[in-house]
Design an enzyme around this catalytic site. Sequence first.
Site, PDB file in Angstrom:
ATOM      1  CG  ASP A   1      60.529-133.771  -5.403  1.00 33.64           C
ATOM      2  OD1 ASP A   1      60.421-133.055  -5.250  1.00 33.64           O
ATOM      3  OD2 ASP A   1      62.049-134.643  -4.650  1.00 33.64           O
TER       4      ASP A   1
ATOM      5  CG  HIS B   1      53.849-144.754  -6.031  1.00 30.90           C
ATOM      6  ND1 HIS B   1      52.707-144.715  -6.345  1.00 30.90           N
ATOM      7  CD2 HIS B   1      54.441-145.123  -6.853  1.00 30.90           C
ATOM      8  CE1 HIS B   1      52.683-144.154  -7.646  1.00 30.90           C
ATOM      9  NE2 HIS B   1      54.027-144.449  -8.198  1.00 30.90           N
TER      10      HIS B   1
ATOM     11  CD  GLU C   1      63.306-130.932  -3.811  1.00 31.55           C
ATOM     12  OE1 GLU C   1      64.468-132.034  -4.379  1.00 31.55           O
ATOM     13  OE2 GLU C   1      62.819-131.566  -3.798  1.00 31.55           O
TER      14      GLU C   1
HETATM   15  P1  FAD Z   1      50.270-145.927  -1.477  1.00 28.88           P
HETATM   16  O1  FAD Z   1      51.623-146.501  -1.435  1.00 28.88           O
HETATM   17  O2  FAD Z   1      49.196-147.008  -1.689  1.00 28.88           O
HETATM   18  O3  FAD Z   1      49.756-145.912   0.402  1.00 28.88           O
HETATM   19  C1  FAD Z   1      50.919-145.113   1.080  1.00 28.88           C
HETATM   20  C2  FAD Z   1      50.379-145.528   2.895  1.00 28.88           C
HETATM   21  O4  FAD Z   1      48.799-144.767   2.823  1.00 28.88           O
HETATM   22  C3  FAD Z   1      49.637-146.673   3.069  1.00 28.88           C
HETATM   23  O5  FAD Z   1      49.253-147.409   4.416  1.00 28.88           O
HETATM   24  C4  FAD Z   1      48.385-146.898   2.789  1.00 28.88           C
HETATM   25  O6  FAD Z   1      47.102-147.966   2.545  1.00 28.88           O
HETATM   26  C5  FAD Z   1      47.805-145.647   2.752  1.00 28.88           C
HETATM   27  N1  FAD Z   1      46.859-144.569   2.160  1.00 28.88           N
HETATM   28  C6  FAD Z   1      46.298-144.957   0.631  1.00 28.88           C
HETATM   29  N2  FAD Z   1      45.831-143.929   0.649  1.00 28.88           N
HETATM   30  C7  FAD Z   1      44.985-143.783   1.225  1.00 28.88           C
HETATM   31  C8  FAD Z   1      43.854-143.330   1.700  1.00 28.88           C
HETATM   32  N3  FAD Z   1      43.135-142.344   0.876  1.00 28.88           N
HETATM   33  N4  FAD Z   1      43.265-142.395   2.831  1.00 28.88           N
HETATM   34  C9  FAD Z   1      44.060-143.517   4.032  1.00 28.88           C
HETATM   35  N5  FAD Z   1      45.371-143.989   3.446  1.00 28.88           N
HETATM   36  C10 FAD Z   1      45.835-144.252   2.518  1.00 28.88           C
HETATM   37  N6  FAD Z   1      57.115-139.049  -1.442  1.00 28.88           N
HETATM   38  C11 FAD Z   1      56.812-137.155  -0.564  1.00 28.88           C
HETATM   39  O7  FAD Z   1      56.261-136.519   0.035  1.00 28.88           O
HETATM   40  N7  FAD Z   1      57.726-136.972  -1.646  1.00 28.88           N
HETATM   41  C12 FAD Z   1      57.879-137.048  -2.610  1.00 28.88           C
HETATM   42  O8  FAD Z   1      58.776-136.382  -3.931  1.00 28.88           O
HETATM   43  C13 FAD Z   1      57.782-138.772  -3.237  1.00 28.88           C
HETATM   44  N8  FAD Z   1      58.187-138.825  -4.406  1.00 28.88           N
HETATM   45  C14 FAD Z   1      58.651-140.195  -4.376  1.00 28.88           C
HETATM   46  C15 FAD Z   1      58.970-140.301  -6.072  1.00 28.88           C
HETATM   47  C16 FAD Z   1      58.402-141.971  -5.939  1.00 28.88           C
HETATM   48  C17 FAD Z   1      58.724-142.358  -7.720  1.00 28.88           C
HETATM   49  C18 FAD Z   1      57.878-142.845  -5.483  1.00 28.88           C
HETATM   50  C19 FAD Z   1      57.865-143.869  -5.411  1.00 28.88           C
HETATM   51  C20 FAD Z   1      57.654-141.727  -4.118  1.00 28.88           C
HETATM   52  C21 FAD Z   1      57.289-140.772  -3.283  1.00 28.88           C
HETATM   53  N9  FAD Z   1      56.930-140.916  -2.474  1.00 28.88           N
HETATM   54  C22 FAD Z   1      57.306-139.489  -2.160  1.00 28.88           C
HETATM   55  C23 FAD Z   1      56.924-141.334  -1.621  1.00 28.88           C
HETATM   56  C24 FAD Z   1      55.198-141.266  -1.220  1.00 28.88           C
HETATM   57  O9  FAD Z   1      54.595-140.127  -1.113  1.00 28.88           O
HETATM   58  C25 FAD Z   1      54.325-142.468  -0.721  1.00 28.88           C
HETATM   59  O10 FAD Z   1      54.988-143.238  -1.815  1.00 28.88           O
HETATM   60  C26 FAD Z   1      52.732-142.408  -0.414  1.00 28.88           C
HETATM   61  O11 FAD Z   1      53.050-144.028  -0.115  1.00 28.88           O
HETATM   62  C27 FAD Z   1      52.116-142.206  -1.688  1.00 28.88           C
HETATM   63  O12 FAD Z   1      52.394-143.226  -2.187  1.00 28.88           O
HETATM   64  P2  FAD Z   1      50.904-143.463  -2.890  1.00 28.88           P
HETATM   65  O13 FAD Z   1      50.086-143.024  -2.631  1.00 28.88           O
HETATM   66  O14 FAD Z   1      51.057-144.581  -4.476  1.00 28.88           O
HETATM   67  O15 FAD Z   1      50.583-144.638  -1.589  1.00 28.88           O
END
Ligand code: FAD
Length: 504
Positions: A156, A91, A266
Site C-alpha cells: 500500500d 519501517h 482490499e
Molecule cells: P526495515 O524495517 O528496515 O527492515 C525489515 C527487516 O528486513 C529487518 O529485519 C531488516 O534487517 C531486514 N532487511 C532490510 N533490508 C534488507 C535487505 N536488503 N536484505 C535482507 N534483509 C533486509 N508491508 C506490506 O507487506 N504491505 C504494506 O502495504 C505495507 N505498508 C506499510 C506502511 C507503512 C507506513 C509501514 C511503516 C510499513 C508498511 N509495511 C507494509 C510493512 C513493511 O513491509 C515492513 O516494515 C518492512 O520491514 C519494510 O520496511 P523497510 O524497507 O524500511 O525495512
Amino acid sequence: MANLLILSLILSLLITTYPPWTNALPTDITNRIRTDPNAIREASSDYGNLVHHVPSAVLYPSSINDIVELIKASCYNHSTPFTVAARGRGHSVRGQAMAGGGVVVEMAALSRNGGGIRVSWSPSLGYYADVGGEEIWADVLRVGLEHGLAPVSWTDYLYLTVGGTLSNAGISGQTFRHGPQISNVLELDVVTGRGQLITCSRNKNSELFFGALGGLGQLGIITRARIVLDKAPARARWARLIYSNFSEFTRDQEHLISTNALNYVEGFLITNKSTTNQWRSSFSSPSHQSDIASLWKKHRLLFSIELVKYYNNLTANTIDKEFHVILEELNFIPGLIFRRDVPLVDFLNRVGNSGDGREEVQAHVHPWLNLFIPKSRIHDFYDGVLENMVPRLRTTPGLFIFYPLNIKKWDSRMSAVTPDEDVFYNVGFLHSGGVNESDVFEVFNSQVLGFCEKAGIKVKQYLPYHKSREEWIKHFGSKWSIFQQRKMKFDPKMILSPGQRIFN
Ligand code: FAD
C-alpha cells in the site's frame, strides 16, 4: 524521560571509540563506519517507536563489497562475532532492523534515488527490472513507467525498500491475483552470513533463493532483486463500497478474489466517527458523511470494500460497462458507493510519503498487529474480536485493514508463513497513539492473540513478532526445521538480523 537520559548516556559513551573489531576491516571501510550520536540514534529507532536497541556502530556502505567485508570481519576475523542488521528505511515496528551491540548497515547509503534500477527484456523472462535491495518501491514505479512498465504486485505504501519487503512478503490489494511481491521475483543477489555474495534463482542456488524470500533477513542481505514487470496500465477505476453486514462483506470479497475481473481488492473496518471522517475526507463526497455517521451509530462497526480495475486507451470505451457488471453482483448498502478515476501513479501512491515524517513518527507509537486468519474461522474471529473487542477499544484507532488472499499465489518453498487454507484473510490493526498510550494497544493485541489461541483459530502473524523460541517454532510450523537448516548453512554464526529475535 528516564529512558531518554539513559539512551543519551549510552550514546555519549559510544561516540569517542571505535569498536575493536574495526581493526579487522580495510581502512577505507572503517571510514564509512560511524559511532556518533546521530548515526546511533537513527539506527536504534524505527516506525514502531516501541523498542530501541543501541548498536555499537553503523556502516554507511558505498558498495556491496563493504557489506561483504563487514560480514567477513564478523564471521572470520573476530573471536566473538558481532551481529549485523540491514536497515532498509526502518519501517519495522518492533526493532526488527536493529542490532543491539552490533552493526547496523544503513542500506539507504547505497541508494542512488533509483539509479540502481535497470529495466531489461529477454525472450525467456519477458520484462524485468534489476533493483538494488536498498531502493524503494516508489523509485521502481517511477523508473518502470519511463519504459511504460510497472511491477504487478505492490504494498500500500511505496516508501519501503525492496530488500525490506522481500524479507517479509510484500502484500496489498493486488496479492490475490499476482501473489505477494516475493512471488514476483526472478533472481536475487544475496550476501550471506558467511560473507559470500551469491546469485540465486528458482534453478540456481534455489535453497538460498526460497529461503531469503520471506526470510526475515536471517539468511543474507539482499543486494539485488530481479523483479517481474508488465505493461503499465494508464488509469485506475477505483471504488469504495459500504457494508453493515459482515457476512455480505466477506462473501463479496471472497467472490471478487475468486475471479480475475479486478486488479485490486482490499477492505477496511470503519470503527468510529474519527475513522469515518479520515476515510471520508480522503475519498468520498461530503454529502454522504451524515449517512455514514448515522449508520455507524446504529451498527457501531461498518465495513468497506475497496476495489480497482485498471484500464488504458484501448479499453477506455468498455470500462464503464465492465465496472458496472462487477458492481451489480455485489451487496453493498444501496447508494453507498464512492468512485474515483485516477492515473495509475495516483492510485499506487495513494498513501503518499506520510510514514517517513520523522517528527510524526517520534511523537507516536505504532504497536501494529498483522494477522493472517484462515477463512474457515473468519466468522469466529468476527464474533470474538470485531464484535466484542474492537468497539471497546477506547483510544482513537489507526487504520484497520481486512481483505482475503489466495494461497495458490504463494510459493510454499519460500520462508513466508501463511495459514494452511486456500483462502485466508489479512487483518491489520494499524494502531497509532501517543507515546504514553502503547499499553492500551498492547493489551488489545495480546487479548486478540489470546482469544485466537483459546478458540483454536490458527492465525499466523504477518511482520511477525514473537518473544520466545517456542513461539517462533510454532509460527514456522512445518517450515521450522528447513528454516533452521538454512540458517545453519548460510548464517551459521547467527550474525544476521538479530532484531527479529529468532536465533539471538
Ligand atoms: P526495515 O524495517 O528496515 O527492515 C525489515 C527487516 O528486513 C529487518 O529485519 C531488516 O534487517 C531486514 N532487511 C532490510 N533490508 C534488507 C535487505 N536488503 N536484505 C535482507 N534483509 C533486509 N508491508 C506490506 O507487506 N504491505 C504494506 O502495504 C505495507 N505498508 C506499510 C506502511 C507503512 C507506513 C509501514 C511503516 C510499513 C508498511 N509495511 C507494509 C510493512 C513493511 O513491509 C515492513 O516494515 C518492512 O520491514 C519494510 O520496511 P523497510 O524497507 O524500511 O525495512
